[in-house]
Design a protein around this motif. Structure first.
Motif, PDB file in Angstrom:
ATOM      1  N   LYS A  92     -16.496   6.032  10.131  1.00 61.32           N
ATOM      2  CA  LYS A  92     -16.155   7.342   9.581  1.00 61.32           C
ATOM      3  C   LYS A  92     -14.711   7.708   9.904  1.00 61.32           C
ATOM      4  O   LYS A  92     -14.134   8.577   9.265  1.00 61.32           O
ATOM      5  N   ARG A  93     -14.129   7.029  10.877  1.00 58.45           N
ATOM      6  CA  ARG A  93     -12.769   7.350  11.267  1.00 58.45           C
ATOM      7  C   ARG A  93     -11.792   6.923  10.164  1.00 58.45           C
ATOM      8  O   ARG A  93     -11.851   5.816   9.661  1.00 58.45           O
ATOM      9  N   ASP A  94     -10.897   7.829   9.802  1.00 60.66           N
ATOM     10  CA  ASP A  94      -9.917   7.499   8.773  1.00 60.66           C
ATOM     11  C   ASP A  94      -8.936   6.478   9.313  1.00 60.66           C
ATOM     12  O   ASP A  94      -8.539   6.525  10.461  1.00 60.66           O
ATOM     13  N   SER A  95      -8.543   5.571   8.460  1.00 57.73           N
ATOM     14  CA  SER A  95      -7.517   4.605   8.825  1.00 57.73           C
ATOM     15  C   SER A  95      -6.156   5.209   8.507  1.00 57.73           C
ATOM     16  O   SER A  95      -5.896   5.598   7.379  1.00 57.73           O
ATOM     17  N   VAL A  96      -5.313   5.308   9.512  1.00 54.86           N
ATOM     18  CA  VAL A  96      -3.998   5.910   9.290  1.00 54.86           C
ATOM     19  C   VAL A  96      -2.897   4.932   9.667  1.00 54.86           C
ATOM     20  O   VAL A  96      -3.081   4.036  10.479  1.00 54.86           O
ATOM     21  N   CYS A  97      -1.732   5.122   9.030  1.00 54.35           N
ATOM     22  CA  CYS A  97      -0.574   4.286   9.263  1.00 54.35           C
ATOM     23  C   CYS A  97      -0.018   4.536  10.663  1.00 54.35           C
ATOM     24  O   CYS A  97       0.074   5.667  11.115  1.00 54.35           O
ATOM     25  N   GLY A  98       0.330   3.468  11.347  1.00 53.08           N
ATOM     26  CA  GLY A  98       0.888   3.608  12.677  1.00 53.08           C
ATOM     27  C   GLY A  98       2.311   4.140  12.669  1.00 53.08           C
ATOM     28  O   GLY A  98       2.820   4.604  13.675  1.00 53.08           O
ATOM     29  N   GLU A  99       2.969   4.084  11.517  1.00 49.79           N
ATOM     30  CA  GLU A  99       4.356   4.533  11.402  1.00 49.79           C
ATOM     31  C   GLU A  99       4.445   6.011  11.046  1.00 49.79           C
ATOM     32  O   GLU A  99       5.138   6.781  11.692  1.00 49.79           O
TER      33      GLU A  99
ATOM     34  N   ARG B 119       1.582   7.921   9.954  1.00 55.79           N
ATOM     35  CA  ARG B 119       0.253   8.560   9.971  1.00 55.79           C
ATOM     36  C   ARG B 119      -0.262   8.816   8.560  1.00 55.79           C
ATOM     37  O   ARG B 119      -1.159   9.637   8.358  1.00 55.79           O
ATOM     38  N   GLY B 120       0.315   8.126   7.590  1.00 59.37           N
ATOM     39  CA  GLY B 120      -0.177   8.251   6.217  1.00 59.37           C
ATOM     40  C   GLY B 120      -1.504   7.524   6.076  1.00 59.37           C
ATOM     41  O   GLY B 120      -1.928   6.766   6.952  1.00 59.37           O
ATOM     42  N   GLU B 121      -2.128   7.735   4.964  1.00 55.82           N
ATOM     43  CA  GLU B 121      -3.429   7.127   4.715  1.00 55.82           C
ATOM     44  C   GLU B 121      -3.261   5.659   4.339  1.00 55.82           C
ATOM     45  O   GLU B 121      -2.366   5.299   3.575  1.00 55.82           O
ATOM     46  N   LEU B 122      -4.118   4.823   4.870  1.00 55.22           N
ATOM     47  CA  LEU B 122      -4.066   3.403   4.534  1.00 55.22           C
ATOM     48  C   LEU B 122      -5.047   3.104   3.411  1.00 55.22           C
ATOM     49  O   LEU B 122      -6.174   3.577   3.405  1.00 55.22           O
ATOM     50  N   GLU B 123      -4.578   2.320   2.478  1.00 57.91           N
ATOM     51  CA  GLU B 123      -5.390   1.898   1.353  1.00 57.91           C
ATOM     52  C   GLU B 123      -5.722   0.432   1.543  1.00 57.91           C
ATOM     53  O   GLU B 123      -4.849  -0.368   1.870  1.00 57.91           O
TER      54      GLU B 123
ATOM     55  N   CYS C 245      -0.005   1.328   3.372  1.00 59.17           N
ATOM     56  CA  CYS C 245       0.145   2.756   3.618  1.00 59.17           C
ATOM     57  C   CYS C 245       0.554   3.457   2.328  1.00 59.17           C
ATOM     58  O   CYS C 245       1.469   3.012   1.633  1.00 59.17           O
ATOM     59  N   THR C 246      -0.140   4.566   2.023  1.00 58.14           N
ATOM     60  CA  THR C 246       0.212   5.324   0.817  1.00 58.14           C
ATOM     61  C   THR C 246       1.443   6.184   1.061  1.00 58.14           C
ATOM     62  O   THR C 246       2.033   6.706   0.128  1.00 58.14           O
ATOM     63  N   GLY C 247       1.825   6.332   2.331  1.00 57.44           N
ATOM     64  CA  GLY C 247       2.985   7.136   2.666  1.00 57.44           C
ATOM     65  C   GLY C 247       4.278   6.334   2.622  1.00 57.44           C
ATOM     66  O   GLY C 247       5.160   6.591   1.814  1.00 57.44           O
ATOM     67  N   CYS C 248       4.381   5.324   3.500  1.00 57.49           N
ATOM     68  CA  CYS C 248       5.642   4.585   3.611  1.00 57.49           C
ATOM     69  C   CYS C 248       5.555   3.194   2.986  1.00 57.49           C
ATOM     70  O   CYS C 248       6.546   2.479   2.901  1.00 57.49           O
ATOM     71  N   GLY C 249       4.379   2.806   2.525  1.00 59.57           N
ATOM     72  CA  GLY C 249       4.242   1.532   1.836  1.00 59.57           C
ATOM     73  C   GLY C 249       4.138   0.328   2.746  1.00 59.57           C
ATOM     74  O   GLY C 249       4.093  -0.816   2.283  1.00 59.57           O
ATOM     75  N   LYS C 250       4.101   0.568   4.043  1.00 64.41           N
ATOM     76  CA  LYS C 250       4.029  -0.533   4.991  1.00 64.41           C
ATOM     77  C   LYS C 250       2.680  -1.243   4.888  1.00 64.41           C
ATOM     78  O   LYS C 250       1.636  -0.605   4.808  1.00 64.41           O
ATOM     79  N   LYS C 251       2.739  -2.557   4.873  1.00 68.97           N
ATOM     80  CA  LYS C 251       1.503  -3.324   4.815  1.00 68.97           C
ATOM     81  C   LYS C 251       1.082  -3.740   6.216  1.00 68.97           C
ATOM     82  O   LYS C 251       1.915  -4.096   7.049  1.00 68.97           O
TER      83      LYS C 251
END
Ligand SMILES: [Zn+2]
Length: 94
Positions: A28-35, A37-41, A50-56
């Motif tokens: 249930k925990r959301d996956s967030v970007c380590g850079e 904190r954007g949402e990971l797809e 990452c939907t925020g910074c595009g980092k894979k």
């Protein structure tokens, strides 16, 4: 497939309540970007974007986080009987 409130229901009574609770919390925990904190797809198995910074990010096949949750996944994939069997083999190898 509709999303269940408790993702661990699919495991039924085969596993202890503590294990099932851990799975619930892990999934249930959301996956967030380590850079940022954007949402990971989930882009592909093991690849998260990452939907925020595009980092894979390389991660678990179904979740971005690895480590304890990944270990739990593996433990759930291997049946309890198989684990006991493996333990017997290890212990009997002295
Ligand atoms: Zn990001």
């Amino acid at each position: 497939m509709p999303r269940q409130n408790s993702s661990s229901k699919r495991f039924g009574a085969r596993y202890g309540s503590k294990t099932r609770r851990n799975v619930d919390e892990a999934e249930k925990r959301d996956s967030v970007c380590g850079e940022c904190r954007g949402e990971l797809e989930r882009e592909a198995a093991g690849i998260w974007k990452c939907t925020g910074c595009g980092k894979k990010t390389a991660g678990g096949a179904y979740r971005a986080d690895t480590g304890a949750e990944e270990m739990l996944d593996k433990a759930l994939q291997v049946g309890t009987e198989e684990l006991e069997e493996a333990q017997e083999i290890v212990e009997g190898d002295e």
